[in-house]
Design a protein around this motif. Structure first.
Motif, PDB file in Angstrom:
ATOM      1  N   LEU A  23       1.122  -1.072  -0.043  1.00 50.90           N
ATOM      2  CA  LEU A  23      -0.046   0.047  -0.013  1.00 50.90           C
ATOM      3  C   LEU A  23       0.846   1.243   0.093  1.00 50.90           C
ATOM      4  CD1 LEU A  23      -2.465  -1.027   2.743  1.00 50.90           C
ATOM      5  CD2 LEU A  23      -2.942  -0.716   0.298  1.00 50.90           C
ATOM      6  N   ILE A  24       0.689   2.299  -0.869  1.00 53.39           N
ATOM      7  CA  ILE A  24       1.472   3.420  -0.879  1.00 53.39           C
ATOM      8  C   ILE A  24       0.422   4.543  -0.850  1.00 53.39           C
ATOM      9  CG2 ILE A  24       3.070   4.620  -2.245  1.00 53.39           C
ATOM     10  CD1 ILE A  24       3.794   1.750  -3.654  1.00 53.39           C
ATOM     11  N   LYS A  25       0.904   5.611  -0.237  1.00 57.45           N
ATOM     12  CA  LYS A  25       0.020   6.808  -0.115  1.00 57.45           C
ATOM     13  C   LYS A  25       0.950   7.995  -0.330  1.00 57.45           C
ATOM     14  CE  LYS A  25      -3.352   9.679   1.191  1.00 57.45           C
ATOM     15  NZ  LYS A  25      -3.935  10.333   0.137  1.00 57.45           N
ATOM     16  N   ASP A  26       0.859   8.768  -1.059  1.00 59.46           N
ATOM     17  CA  ASP A  26       1.380  10.030  -1.420  1.00 59.46           C
ATOM     18  C   ASP A  26       0.596  11.409  -0.849  1.00 59.46           C
ATOM     19  OD1 ASP A  26       3.696   8.657  -2.435  1.00 59.46           O
ATOM     20  OD2 ASP A  26       2.836   9.325  -4.619  1.00 59.46           O
ATOM     21  N   PHE A  61       4.142   7.412   2.161  1.00 60.35           N
ATOM     22  CA  PHE A  61       4.125   6.367   3.192  1.00 60.35           C
ATOM     23  C   PHE A  61       3.916   4.929   2.457  1.00 60.35           C
ATOM     24  CE2 PHE A  61       1.341   3.523   5.890  1.00 60.35           C
ATOM     25  CZ  PHE A  61       2.240   3.270   6.651  1.00 60.35           C
ATOM     26  N   ARG A  62       4.648   4.057   3.061  1.00 55.49           N
ATOM     27  CA  ARG A  62       4.445   2.716   2.153  1.00 55.49           C
ATOM     28  C   ARG A  62       4.355   1.782   3.319  1.00 55.49           C
ATOM     29  NH1 ARG A  62       7.025   0.978  -2.917  1.00 55.49           N
ATOM     30  NH2 ARG A  62       7.233   2.677  -3.443  1.00 55.49           N
ATOM     31  N   GLN A  64       6.096 -11.170   6.744  1.00 56.23           N
ATOM     32  CA  GLN A  64       6.979  -9.988   7.291  1.00 56.23           C
ATOM     33  C   GLN A  64       6.373  -8.808   6.922  1.00 56.23           C
ATOM     34  OE1 GLN A  64      10.960 -10.275   5.403  1.00 56.23           O
ATOM     35  NE2 GLN A  64      11.224 -12.088   6.665  1.00 56.23           N
ATOM     36  N   ILE A  65       6.264  -7.815   7.418  1.00 56.80           N
ATOM     37  CA  ILE A  65       5.463  -6.530   7.268  1.00 56.80           C
ATOM     38  C   ILE A  65       6.661  -5.366   7.530  1.00 56.80           C
ATOM     39  CG2 ILE A  65       3.793  -4.953   8.088  1.00 56.80           C
ATOM     40  CD1 ILE A  65       2.434  -7.665   9.385  1.00 56.80           C
ATOM     41  N   GLN A  66       6.411  -4.425   6.260  1.00 53.25           N
ATOM     42  CA  GLN A  66       7.640  -3.334   6.583  1.00 53.25           C
ATOM     43  C   GLN A  66       6.939  -2.092   6.385  1.00 53.25           C
ATOM     44  OE1 GLN A  66      11.224  -4.084   4.207  1.00 53.25           O
ATOM     45  NE2 GLN A  66      10.631  -2.480   2.902  1.00 53.25           N
ATOM     46  N   PHE A  67       7.180  -1.185   7.099  1.00 52.15           N
ATOM     47  CA  PHE A  67       6.621   0.382   6.823  1.00 52.15           C
ATOM     48  C   PHE A  67       7.828   1.172   6.563  1.00 52.15           C
ATOM     49  CE2 PHE A  67       3.817  -1.846  10.031  1.00 52.15           C
ATOM     50  CZ  PHE A  67       2.751  -1.740   9.309  1.00 52.15           C
ATOM     51  N   SER A  68       7.558   2.129   5.565  1.00 52.45           N
ATOM     52  CA  SER A  68       8.747   3.286   5.418  1.00 52.45           C
ATOM     53  C   SER A  68       7.779   4.377   4.928  1.00 52.45           C
ATOM     54  CB  SER A  68       9.375   2.683   4.160  1.00 52.45           C
ATOM     55  OG  SER A  68       8.639   2.860   3.092  1.00 52.45           O
ATOM     56  N   LEU A  69       8.513   5.417   5.563  1.00 52.28           N
ATOM     57  CA  LEU A  69       8.273   7.002   5.181  1.00 52.28           C
ATOM     58  C   LEU A  69       9.443   7.781   4.464  1.00 52.28           C
ATOM     59  CD1 LEU A  69       5.728   8.670   6.012  1.00 52.28           C
ATOM     60  CD2 LEU A  69       7.126   9.591   8.105  1.00 52.28           C
ATOM     61  N   LYS A  70       9.064   8.282   3.387  1.00 58.19           N
ATOM     62  CA  LYS A  70      10.230   9.002   2.722  1.00 58.19           C
ATOM     63  C   LYS A  70       9.754  10.239   2.335  1.00 58.19           C
ATOM     64  CE  LYS A  70      10.592   6.847  -1.497  1.00 58.19           C
ATOM     65  NZ  LYS A  70      11.055   6.490  -2.724  1.00 58.19           N
ATOM     66  N   VAL A  71      10.463  11.018   2.363  1.00 60.97           N
ATOM     67  CA  VAL A  71      10.388  12.481   2.097  1.00 60.97           C
ATOM     68  C   VAL A  71      11.114  12.937   0.743  1.00 60.97           C
ATOM     69  CG1 VAL A  71      10.651  15.020   2.842  1.00 60.97           C
ATOM     70  CG2 VAL A  71      10.188  13.241   4.470  1.00 60.97           C
ATOM     71  N   ILE A  72      10.026  13.401  -0.253  1.00 56.71           N
ATOM     72  CA  ILE A  72      10.559  13.567  -1.780  1.00 56.71           C
ATOM     73  C   ILE A  72      10.526  15.293  -1.682  1.00 56.71           C
ATOM     74  CG2 ILE A  72      10.375  13.233  -4.030  1.00 56.71           C
ATOM     75  CD1 ILE A  72       8.920  10.553  -3.420  1.00 56.71           C
ATOM     76  N   TYR A  73      11.458  15.924  -2.202  1.00 51.81           N
ATOM     77  CA  TYR A  73      11.385  17.221  -2.336  1.00 51.81           C
ATOM     78  C   TYR A  73      12.419  17.811  -3.240  1.00 51.81           C
ATOM     79  CZ  TYR A  73      15.974  17.428   0.361  1.00 51.81           C
ATOM     80  OH  TYR A  73      17.096  17.195   0.522  1.00 51.81           O
TER      81      TYR A  73
END
Length: 127
Positions: free
Chosen positions: A62-65, A81-82, A118-127
């Motif tokens: 699941l991906i949310k921008d 958020f992924r 396995q569950i993996q969460f990530s948060l990425k800032v794109i600027y």
């Protein structure tokens, strides 16, 4: 009426060569051009003729921008958020059976293939 090899008096003799067959599951060694642990060949069984247990693996993401800030007429950046789920149904996948003919565990499945859920969460800032 067919004559099945499993209906013989000596059930170990599936190939019909007699119960004192010296080549019964014998490992060939030192054959020129052979392969395997003893440089032998085990026969001419075709590809994909002998199969192991099935392998099931279901992955999901699941991906949310979310845009944030403004620079002129455009956004300043995006937060992504992924959430990734590997083997989401947690299916147990069994490995292939042991293929070492002289080993004590020949034909026994003693391990699994792949990983558990396995569950993996990530948060990425794109600027």
């Amino acid at each position: 009426m067919p004559h099945f090899s499993t209906s013989r008096a000596v059930r170990d003799d599936y190939f019909g060569l007699g119960k004192d067959n010296p080549s019964f599951f014998d490992v060939p060694i030192n054959i020129p051009g052979g392969t395997g642990p003893h440089s032998g060949r085990f026969g001419t069984l075709g590809r994909n003729t002998f199969r192991g247990p099935a392998f099931h693996n279901f992955d999901f993401a699941l991906i949310k921008d979310t845009p944030f800030g403004h620079r002129g007429n455009a956004e300043l950046g995006t937060i992504e958020f992924r959430a990734e789920f590997f083997n989401i149904f947690n299916v147990v996948n069994f490995a292939l059976p042991s293929n070492i003919v002289n080993g004590s565990g020949f034909g026994i499945i003693s391990k699994t293939a792949g990983t558990s859920r396995q569950i993996q969460f990530s948060l990425k800032v794109i600027y």
